[in-house]
Scaffold this motif. Structure first.
Motif, PDB file in Angstrom:
ATOM      1  N   THR A 176      59.416  53.083  49.622  1.00  0.00           N
ATOM      2  CA  THR A 176      58.103  52.630  49.165  1.00  0.00           C
ATOM      3  C   THR A 176      57.019  53.128  50.109  1.00  0.00           C
ATOM      4  O   THR A 176      57.126  52.975  51.331  1.00  0.00           O
ATOM      5  N   GLY A 178      53.043  52.655  50.788  1.00  0.00           N
ATOM      6  CA  GLY A 178      51.864  51.859  50.493  1.00  0.00           C
ATOM      7  C   GLY A 178      50.608  52.502  51.041  1.00  0.00           C
ATOM      8  O   GLY A 178      50.630  53.147  52.093  1.00  0.00           O
ATOM      9  N   TYR A 294      51.957  54.329  40.050  1.00  0.00           N
ATOM     10  CA  TYR A 294      52.518  53.533  41.122  1.00  0.00           C
ATOM     11  C   TYR A 294      53.045  52.252  40.528  1.00  0.00           C
ATOM     12  O   TYR A 294      52.748  51.925  39.376  1.00  0.00           O
ATOM     13  N   ILE A 295      53.832  51.473  41.298  1.00  0.00           N
ATOM     14  CA  ILE A 295      54.573  50.346  40.715  1.00  0.00           C
ATOM     15  C   ILE A 295      53.658  49.205  40.258  1.00  0.00           C
ATOM     16  O   ILE A 295      54.048  48.422  39.398  1.00  0.00           O
ATOM     17  N   THR A 314      60.777  46.195  41.354  1.00  0.00           N
ATOM     18  CA  THR A 314      61.449  46.673  42.566  1.00  0.00           C
ATOM     19  C   THR A 314      62.949  46.392  42.534  1.00  0.00           C
ATOM     20  O   THR A 314      63.742  47.218  42.988  1.00  0.00           O
ATOM     21  N   ALA A 330      58.639  55.036  45.444  1.00  0.00           N
ATOM     22  CA  ALA A 330      57.725  54.180  44.689  1.00  0.00           C
ATOM     23  C   ALA A 330      56.431  54.014  45.473  1.00  0.00           C
ATOM     24  O   ALA A 330      56.463  53.611  46.640  1.00  0.00           O
ATOM     25  N   SER A 332      52.748  52.227  46.159  1.00  0.00           N
ATOM     26  CA  SER A 332      52.222  50.871  46.004  1.00  0.00           C
ATOM     27  C   SER A 332      50.852  50.774  46.658  1.00  0.00           C
ATOM     28  O   SER A 332      50.582  51.454  47.659  1.00  0.00           O
ATOM     29  N   LEU A 351      51.464  44.601  51.851  1.00  0.00           N
ATOM     30  CA  LEU A 351      51.986  45.048  50.563  1.00  0.00           C
ATOM     31  C   LEU A 351      51.507  44.099  49.476  1.00  0.00           C
ATOM     32  O   LEU A 351      51.712  42.880  49.553  1.00  0.00           O
ATOM     33  N   ILE A 357      58.827  43.850  47.416  1.00  0.00           N
ATOM     34  CA  ILE A 357      58.712  45.277  47.733  1.00  0.00           C
ATOM     35  C   ILE A 357      59.361  45.545  49.080  1.00  0.00           C
ATOM     36  O   ILE A 357      60.174  46.455  49.232  1.00  0.00           O
ATOM     37  N   SER A 361      63.189  47.418  49.415  1.00  0.00           N
ATOM     38  CA  SER A 361      63.069  48.802  49.885  1.00  0.00           C
ATOM     39  C   SER A 361      63.942  49.062  51.104  1.00  0.00           C
ATOM     40  O   SER A 361      64.009  48.242  52.013  1.00  0.00           O
ATOM     41  N   VAL A 364      60.019  51.482  54.142  1.00  0.00           N
ATOM     42  CA  VAL A 364      58.623  51.199  53.787  1.00  0.00           C
ATOM     43  C   VAL A 364      57.735  51.970  54.754  1.00  0.00           C
ATOM     44  O   VAL A 364      57.895  51.875  55.977  1.00  0.00           O
TER      45      VAL A 364
END
Length: 408
Positions: A176, A178, A294-295, A314, A330, A332, A351, A357, A361, A364
């Protein structure tokens, strides 16, 4: 039918004939006759020597098969931990063939006996689902293999990132990334896809874009490949000189010949999951990557609570990484709270919308502009969770008009 999965199972069994008596696999589950006959030949072979298996195959089959093809299947390194999952996929495929045949027969001849056959096939569905017995045999076998065989590397992108991830983006990884808006997260994901495709021509990339259409995404890939700004491609492409136009033609041909697929019309979790399942099951082992941008925009029908909705997304993505032994990236968005802090370095708590998330994950990372660096072109990828390795900060030079990220 999936020839690559069936081939993979045959390859594992040629390397590990001791598994033949322990696995729940039937020869009629194979959709391809040559793999079905090879499986039967291995079962009938006494020594399990490659020449003996090949000889048995020739006794059973009327279709010739080169010895070099059988040898190649054995030499292609595949993780033994994939065996049960691959068998389950073969079994499901066999069930679907049987079901489709029964439906077609009943529709053509709606007699009671055909209805009964269809009901019996439908009743088998529950037994097709996988059952985990909790044993560690295959994991131990894989560890033993790694002591004598080189461990397959993950999908390679940027060198420093590959190093931090222990050799690239590996199977079962949910990665993930972010970022706040306008930080370059879509551009970074384009660069990840581009590097993966250029580093290995066999890698397949499924790019799910929920913010942009295919034309916009194509412009970003071409911008990354040529250095021509995406805004120029969008509005003034006709003003480019012939040399640049020729370069663009070459780049579009390269993309069309690559294994990149861009989806701009899939918005629900079910649609995205179905597409990943279909394509990941066909791809070669270790040669598939999915990117979702994005998610926060992925929809889960009949779920109104956004926190629960993101959690469903997720969890399902993580299940897919495990089921098909694939990496998924992914993207975010981070919460606005970061803007109100004096120190704007992202934290895991930033997040947005769901703690799932972080929980689901494997890795991250946060894309942000570090405050201590006096340049608006430096963007930092800060890895703040890494189950399989170290935490790190990787600096990139980001040239926005060219959609280019380069490791510093």
């Amino acid at each position: 039918m999936n020839t690559e999965i069936e081939k993979e199972v045959i390859g594992i069994l040629l390397n590990h004939p001791e598994k033949l008596e322990a696995i729940p696999l039937e020869s009629d589950w194979f959709g391809y006759p040559e793999y079905r006959m090879l499986f039967e030949a291995m079962r009938k072979s006494i020594s399990h020597d490659l020449f003996d298996v090949y000889g048995k195959y020739n006794q059973l089959s009327k279709t010739p098969l080169d010895f070099s093809a059988v040898k190649s299947m054995r030499n292609e390194f595949t993780l033994v931990s994939q065996l049960n999952n691959d068998i389950q996929l073969i079994r499901k495929s066999a069930y679907n063939r049987q079901l489709n045949s029964a439906i077609a027969e009943y529709q053509a001849n709606p007699f009671s006996e055909n209805e009964q056959v269809l009901r019996e096939v439908l009743a088998k569905n529950e037994t097709v689902e996988s059952v985990d017995n909790g044993r560690l045999d295959e994991a131990v076998e894989e560890l033993k293999d790694s002591l004598t065989h080189p461990k397959p590397r993950g999908i390679s992108t940027f060198k420093k990132l590959d190093s931090v991830l222990g050799g690239g983006m590996y199977g079962s990884m949910l990665f993930t990334i972010g970022a706040r808006p306008s930080t370059g997260k879509t551009a970074f994901s384009v660069n990840l896809a581009y590097e993966a495709l250029m580093n290995d021509k066999e890698v397949e990339v499924d790019f799910f874009t929920l913010e942009m259409n295919k034309q916009e995404m194509l412009n970003r890939f071409i911008s990354r490949m040529t250095g021509v700004s995406s805004s120029m491609l969008r509005s003034k492409a006709n003003e480019l000189n012939d040399i640049v136009k020729s370069l663009i033609d070459q780049s579009t041909a390269t993309l069309l010949n690559s294994k990149l697929r861009v989806y701009d019309g899939l918005e629900t979790l079910g649609e995205i999951v179905q597409t990943i399942r279909k394509n990941a099951s066909k791809a070669k082992s270790g040669k598939y990557l999915a990117i979702i941008d994005y998610i926060g925009l992925v929809k889960v029908p009949n779920v109104k609570d956004r926190y629960i909705e993101v959690g469903e997304v997720t969890r399902e993505l993580k299940r897919l990484t495990n089921e098909f032994n694939i990496p998924i990236v992914a993207l975010s968005q981070l919460s606005r709270g970061i803007e109100n802090r004096q120190d704007k370095t992202p934290l895991l708590s930033d997040l947005r919308e769901s703690g799932s998330i972080e929980q689901d994950s494997n890795v991250v990372a946060f894309l942000h502009r570090p405050q201590k660096v006096d340049s608006d072109r430096v963007v930092q990828l800060s890895i703040r969770k890494n189950r399989e390795g170290e935490l790190a900060d990787i600096n990139f030079t980001f040239i926005g008009e060219e959609m280019t990220f380069k490791e510093v």
